[in-house]
Design an enzyme around this catalytic site. Sequence first.
Site, PDB file in Angstrom:
ATOM      1  N   ARG A  24       0.848  -1.192   0.000  1.00 50.48           N
ATOM      2  CA  ARG A  24       0.000   0.000   0.000  1.00 50.48           C
ATOM      3  C   ARG A  24       0.885   1.245   0.000  1.00 50.48           C
ATOM      4  O   ARG A  24       1.671   1.443   0.928  1.00 50.48           O
ATOM      5  CB  ARG A  24      -0.894   0.007   1.230  1.00 50.48           C
ATOM      6  N   HIS A  61       1.618  -2.200   5.637  1.00 47.83           N
ATOM      7  CA  HIS A  61       1.438  -2.525   4.220  1.00 47.83           C
ATOM      8  C   HIS A  61       2.447  -1.782   3.345  1.00 47.83           C
ATOM      9  O   HIS A  61       2.865  -2.296   2.305  1.00 47.83           O
ATOM     10  CB  HIS A  61       0.032  -2.160   3.769  1.00 47.83           C
TER      11      HIS A  61
END
Length: 266
Positions: free
Chosen positions: A103, A148
């Site tokens: 992410r 992430h």
Amino acid sequence: MRARPTWAALAASLSLIAVTSAPTSAAQPEPVAPPEFVSLTDVDPSILLDIRYVTPHNFTGKPVDGYQTPTCILTRPAAEAVQRAQQQFVAQGYSLKIYDCYRPQRAVDSFVAWANDLSDRQMEAEFYPRVDKTRLFADGYIAEQSGHSRGSTVDLTLVSLPPRAEQAYVPGQPLVDCAAPVSERFPDNSLDMGTGYDCFDTLSHTLDPRVQGDQLKNRLLLKDGLEKQGLQNYENEWWHFTYKPEPFPDTYFDFPVDPASLVSPR
């Protein structure tokens, strides 16, 4: 008779020409991933993908900044651990399904901005019906950094094989509580884990004592299978696992979620 310009006026004119004719700097190129990152699909194309943040079906109600394609990007050790787990699950009649992988930091920043906008409650009825939005930071649902972004964390679930067709989310459709009975909430084709993905609720805690029966059995099936391959569960989210040891334990990357971010052919 026209007066001749003074030297001061000429100098000012030349300075203006220099400023206005100076070339503008080109847009900065997007950052790319280090060579240790791979596309999970290149490692194991059998793993199902349902990358939610490239769609509006997430707690913000819109595609998230930095998600350019529905791609799962991970560090190679994490991807290979997921591949090993997939091989074991397939032998048992299941497949892994991925909701999120690497992410970008810009996506995390957009989550923070969304959480600070208390007027935006578009998706409250599905993703956080029992948590006041003013509590999202204090209760740990939103943070300024995410594991992430280090590239070794993955959000995932299990699907029975062969996978059932999954209904597409239509923006504006009626929302259902993410902790409602499985027959009522959004028809995800995964095993019943007791809540939907990204459900901001203590019922999402992996071993919450209120979760029993098949729901607990399914959570433990996922948890045990992944932990055998070095993927450790985050106790507050049944879907969240991090490969240990992380190749980049202290680095938060910001290249886009896009195969073009991978600098070498995979």
